[in-house]
Structures are given as C-alpha cells and as structure tokens.
Design a protein around this motif. Structure first.
Motif, PDB file in Angstrom:
ATOM      1  N   SER A 238       0.817  -1.210   0.000  1.00  0.00           N
ATOM      2  CA  SER A 238       0.000   0.000   0.000  1.00  0.00           C
ATOM      3  C   SER A 238       0.851   1.261   0.000  1.00  0.00           C
ATOM      4  N   ASP A 239       0.473   2.231  -0.867  1.00  0.00           N
ATOM      5  CA  ASP A 239       1.165   3.515  -0.888  1.00  0.00           C
ATOM      6  C   ASP A 239       0.521   4.504   0.089  1.00  0.00           C
ATOM      7  N   VAL A 240      -0.367   4.006   0.937  1.00  0.00           N
ATOM      8  CA  VAL A 240      -0.978   4.825   1.988  1.00  0.00           C
ATOM      9  C   VAL A 240      -0.493   4.379   3.359  1.00  0.00           C
ATOM     10  N   THR A 241      -0.589   3.073   3.626  1.00  0.00           N
ATOM     11  CA  THR A 241      -0.238   2.550   4.940  1.00  0.00           C
ATOM     12  C   THR A 241       1.110   1.834   4.963  1.00  0.00           C
ATOM     13  N   GLY A 242       1.603   1.416   3.779  1.00  0.00           N
ATOM     14  CA  GLY A 242       2.847   0.665   3.714  1.00  0.00           C
ATOM     15  C   GLY A 242       2.687  -0.814   4.002  1.00  0.00           C
ATOM     16  N   GLU A 243       1.468  -1.277   4.202  1.00  0.00           N
ATOM     17  CA  GLU A 243       1.254  -2.692   4.515  1.00  0.00           C
ATOM     18  C   GLU A 243       1.280  -3.548   3.251  1.00  0.00           C
ATOM     19  N   ASN A 244       1.697  -4.804   3.394  1.00  0.00           N
ATOM     20  CA  ASN A 244       1.699  -5.740   2.278  1.00  0.00           C
ATOM     21  C   ASN A 244       0.269  -6.135   1.934  1.00  0.00           C
ATOM     22  N   LEU A 245      -0.052  -6.082   0.643  1.00  0.00           N
ATOM     23  CA  LEU A 245      -1.398  -6.383   0.181  1.00  0.00           C
ATOM     24  C   LEU A 245      -1.483  -7.719  -0.534  1.00  0.00           C
ATOM     25  N   GLU A 246      -0.377  -8.147  -1.142  1.00  0.00           N
ATOM     26  CA  GLU A 246      -0.358  -9.395  -1.904  1.00  0.00           C
ATOM     27  C   GLU A 246       1.097  -9.803  -2.115  1.00  0.00           C
ATOM     28  N   PRO A 247       1.348 -10.994  -2.685  1.00  0.00           N
ATOM     29  CA  PRO A 247       2.740 -11.404  -2.938  1.00  0.00           C
ATOM     30  C   PRO A 247       3.471 -10.407  -3.841  1.00  0.00           C
ATOM     31  N   ARG A 248       4.790 -10.380  -3.714  1.00  0.00           N
ATOM     32  CA  ARG A 248       5.609  -9.408  -4.447  1.00  0.00           C
ATOM     33  C   ARG A 248       5.822  -9.785  -5.910  1.00  0.00           C
ATOM     34  N   THR A 249       5.696 -11.045  -6.231  1.00  0.00           N
ATOM     35  CA  THR A 249       5.943 -11.503  -7.598  1.00  0.00           C
ATOM     36  C   THR A 249       4.696 -12.166  -8.159  1.00  0.00           C
ATOM     37  N   LEU A 250       4.627 -12.198  -9.476  1.00  0.00           N
ATOM     38  CA  LEU A 250       3.472 -12.761 -10.164  1.00  0.00           C
ATOM     39  C   LEU A 250       3.753 -14.180 -10.629  1.00  0.00           C
ATOM     40  N   THR A 251       2.699 -14.983 -10.682  1.00  0.00           N
ATOM     41  CA  THR A 251       2.795 -16.292 -11.309  1.00  0.00           C
ATOM     42  C   THR A 251       2.774 -16.109 -12.827  1.00  0.00           C
ATOM     43  N   ASP A 252       3.116 -17.165 -13.571  1.00  0.00           N
ATOM     44  CA  ASP A 252       3.055 -17.092 -15.028  1.00  0.00           C
ATOM     45  C   ASP A 252       1.643 -16.769 -15.492  1.00  0.00           C
ATOM     46  N   GLU A 253       0.651 -17.333 -14.825  1.00  0.00           N
ATOM     47  CA  GLU A 253      -0.745 -17.061 -15.189  1.00  0.00           C
ATOM     48  C   GLU A 253      -1.085 -15.589 -14.970  1.00  0.00           C
ATOM     49  N   GLN A 254      -0.592 -15.026 -13.887  1.00  0.00           N
ATOM     50  CA  GLN A 254      -0.850 -13.606 -13.620  1.00  0.00           C
ATOM     51  C   GLN A 254      -0.138 -12.714 -14.632  1.00  0.00           C
ATOM     52  N   TRP A 255       1.084 -13.097 -15.042  1.00  0.00           N
ATOM     53  CA  TRP A 255       1.774 -12.339 -16.083  1.00  0.00           C
ATOM     54  C   TRP A 255       0.952 -12.321 -17.365  1.00  0.00           C
ATOM     55  N   THR A 256       0.377 -13.454 -17.718  1.00  0.00           N
ATOM     56  CA  THR A 256      -0.441 -13.533 -18.931  1.00  0.00           C
ATOM     57  C   THR A 256      -1.649 -12.611 -18.837  1.00  0.00           C
ATOM     58  N   LYS A 257      -2.304 -12.610 -17.680  1.00  0.00           N
ATOM     59  CA  LYS A 257      -3.464 -11.740 -17.479  1.00  0.00           C
ATOM     60  C   LYS A 257      -3.052 -10.268 -17.531  1.00  0.00           C
ATOM     61  N   LEU A 258      -1.904  -9.965 -16.913  1.00  0.00           N
ATOM     62  CA  LEU A 258      -1.407  -8.591 -16.901  1.00  0.00           C
ATOM     63  C   LEU A 258      -1.184  -8.083 -18.317  1.00  0.00           C
ATOM     64  N   ALA A 259      -0.456  -8.854 -19.114  1.00  0.00           N
ATOM     65  CA  ALA A 259      -0.138  -8.429 -20.478  1.00  0.00           C
ATOM     66  C   ALA A 259      -1.386  -8.313 -21.331  1.00  0.00           C
ATOM     67  N   ALA A 260      -2.260  -9.294 -21.243  1.00  0.00           N
ATOM     68  CA  ALA A 260      -3.480  -9.277 -22.058  1.00  0.00           C
ATOM     69  C   ALA A 260      -4.362  -8.092 -21.694  1.00  0.00           C
ATOM     70  N   GLY A 261      -4.448  -7.781 -20.412  1.00  0.00           N
ATOM     71  CA  GLY A 261      -5.272  -6.653 -19.987  1.00  0.00           C
ATOM     72  C   GLY A 261      -4.755  -5.333 -20.514  1.00  0.00           C
ATOM     73  N   HIS A 262      -3.445  -5.161 -20.498  1.00  0.00           N
ATOM     74  CA  HIS A 262      -2.896  -3.895 -20.993  1.00  0.00           C
ATOM     75  C   HIS A 262      -3.013  -3.776 -22.503  1.00  0.00           C
ATOM     76  N   ASP A 263      -2.834  -4.859 -23.218  1.00  0.00           N
ATOM     77  CA  ASP A 263      -3.019  -4.790 -24.669  1.00  0.00           C
ATOM     78  C   ASP A 263      -4.473  -4.475 -25.014  1.00  0.00           C
ATOM     79  N   ARG A 264      -5.402  -5.066 -24.271  1.00  0.00           N
ATOM     80  CA  ARG A 264      -6.819  -4.768 -24.507  1.00  0.00           C
ATOM     81  C   ARG A 264      -7.112  -3.296 -24.224  1.00  0.00           C
ATOM     82  N   LEU A 265      -6.559  -2.793 -23.130  1.00  0.00           N
ATOM     83  CA  LEU A 265      -6.775  -1.389 -22.785  1.00  0.00           C
ATOM     84  C   LEU A 265      -6.154  -0.474 -23.834  1.00  0.00           C
TER      85      LEU A 265
END
Length: 308
Positions: free
Chosen positions: A121-148
């Motif tokens: 979090s850029d407000v509280t500094g607390e951890n919200l989720e894991p620091r690295t992405l799985t391969d599946e999450q990378w795929t979703k990330l890339a596809a979402g940005h290309d769609r946008l």
C-alpha cells in the motif's frame, strides 16, 4: 514528427502535480490546484499532466479556460490498473479511462500513463499481496494492458504508456523486459520513469538503447543512491521512502538526466519528458523553488530540451 521538433530536436520538458506533492484528488495537505497552475507558469513550464483525476477541474470547458489563460497545455492523464488480479479488473480500468481519457483527449492530450497496482500500500505501507506474479498472472497482466491500449486508440486516439513502479510487480529490469516481451507494441509501450527504474538498479540509457521502439513517454526523476541502499536493506515501503526523501532534487541523485534526454531525443523528439519528484506530504512552500531549479538544471545539462 512536428515541424517544431524538426527545427528544435530537443524533447518537450513539462511538469506534473506530483512535483508539487500531489498524490490525491482531494487532500488538505496538498497545494491547491490554482496555486499549482500559477507556480507551474512561474517556474517556466508550459506542459503539464492531469494528475489524480479530480485534482484539476474535471469540466473540460473550465479546465481549458484555466489552462488557456495561463498558456498551459496538457500532455497526459493517469489511471491505475490491476489486470493480474483477473477479468473483473477490466471494468474498473475502463471506467477510469472513460473519465480520464475522455477529459484529457478533449484538451488535446494523446497519452494515458497507466500505473499498475502496488503489492504494498502507498498509503499505509502494509503488504497487500505477494511481491511476484505467477506465469498465469503475467499472462493476465499483459493481455489486460493490450486490450486497454487497443481500446484507448480506437475510442480516444490515445496511446497507453505503462509506468513501472517501486513496490509494484513490474519494477526491476528483468520484470520490465518481460512485460515488454509479453505485450504488443501497437498497444502498450513505456512511460519510462527514470527514478522508479533506477530504484531497483535499472540502467535507463541502456534500456532506451536496447528497446528504443518501446519508449513512448518519459518521467524525469532522480533517486538518492545513498538512501536507496538503506531503503532496500530495511525493506522500507515506498510511501515511507518518499517521506524520507528517496526521490531527490536533481542533480543530487541518479540517473543523470542529460544522457537520458539525449538518448530519447534520438528516437523521437516529439516524446514528452515530464519532470516529477515524489514529495507527497511536503510543506506547500517547498515545491516551487525545486521545480524552477530543476528546469534550469535540465536546460543547463543538455541542448536537447525545449519548453513548447
């Protein structure tokens, strides 16, 4: 390429609300928007970014009047995305795009800077989720940005510029390169933030030279290299690092801005170079003299810079 760019091959140097400590649309500790616009002019800039949606007036006619009477122009707006989390993130991103790109495009802006959700979090500094992405999450990330990016081009004629960020899943050199490899250059390119890329040891000039076709926009920023080692060693959150002064006034940090500007000017002198210095929470009297000195430094360290 514009006729002006041909006559003057330097990059257009602008600034942003971030350099005045503005992170939120409405926050009593921030500089009021009218003062921000007035000080931008006094500091010697003509181009600005929209900043957080709602900080500047959102009525396009009023915003056009406020900018016009000060001789200011708009280069980009900003949205935040979390495509790695799943399909439900599309509507959240598109709702922002409709508002931000809808406003910015009416004032002639052709770029939308897209910042990924942070794992901390850029407000509280607390951890919200894991620091690295799985391969599946990378795929979703890339596809979402290309769609946008495709939708932004078709709907608004705007280009998506992805902003790697401290405390986000795309920050290191390897992560940035993977993001570029998994996205389509027709729809997704970089807003290269020099400070955030250097935050994790990235070599800005090397990235520019290695992937020139993917550099679409610049944020000019320096990080304090001495403080940075303490931040990384102690696992300090980005919000706390900002409070400690991790982003520092040029020329006191890294990278050197002259070589970055000159490397990008070789690619395309129509690329924007927007000065930022994360200073959220600062005293309202602090940003203006820094912004003025920063502009003077940039124009003193390279001939490949222009105001308009």
């Amino acid at each position: 390429m514009s006729d002006e760019a041909i006559d003057n091959p330097g990059l257009r140097i602008g600034t942003a609300p971030d350099s005045w400590g503005v992170w939120h649309a409405d926050d009593p500790v921030q500089v009021p928007w009218e003062r921000f616009l007035d000080e931008v002019v006094e500091a010697g800039y003509e181009w600005i970014e929209l900043g957080p949606y709602g900080y500047l007036p959102t009525d396009p006619h009023r915003l056009e009047d406020e900018l016009g009477k000060r001789g200011l122009k708009l280069s980009a707006g900003t949205v935040f995305t979390g495509f790695h989390k799943g399909e439900e993130q599309w509507q959240r991103a598109w709702d922002q795009a409709l508002a931000v790109a809808g406003l910015a495009s009416k004032l002639g802006a052709e770029h939308l800077v897209v910042i990924p959700d942070l794992w901390r979090s850029d407000v509280t500094g607390e951890n919200l989720e894991p620091r690295t992405l799985t391969d599946e999450q990378w795929t979703k990330l890339a596809a979402g940005h290309d769609r946008l990016g495709k939708a932004l081009l078709e709907e608004f004629g705007m280009k998506q510029q992805f902003h790697s960020h401290a405390d986000s899943h795309v920050g290191t050199t390897r992560e940035v390169l993977r993001f570029l490899d998994e996205t389509d250059p027709r729809y997704t390119n970089l807003c290269l933030d020099t400070g955030h890329f250097a935050y994790y040891g990235g070599d800005n000039v090397k990235l520019i030279e290695d992937r020139p076709e993917r550099i679409g926009y610049l944020h000019l920023k320096q990080v304090d290299p001495t403080l940075l080692f303490d931040v990384l060693k102690n696992d300090t959150s980005f919000v706390d690092a900002v409070a400690d002064g991790i982003m520092i006034e040029p020329p006191n940090g890294i990278p050197e801005l002259g070589p970055v500007i000159e490397a990008v000017a070789k690619i395309d002198p129509d690329i924007f170079a927007i000065v930022e210095q994360d200073m959220y929470g600062c005293d309202v009297d602090r940003p203006f003299p820094i912004a003025k000195r920063t502009r003077e430094h940039i124009f003193g360290c390279t001939h490949l810079a222009r105001i308009s």
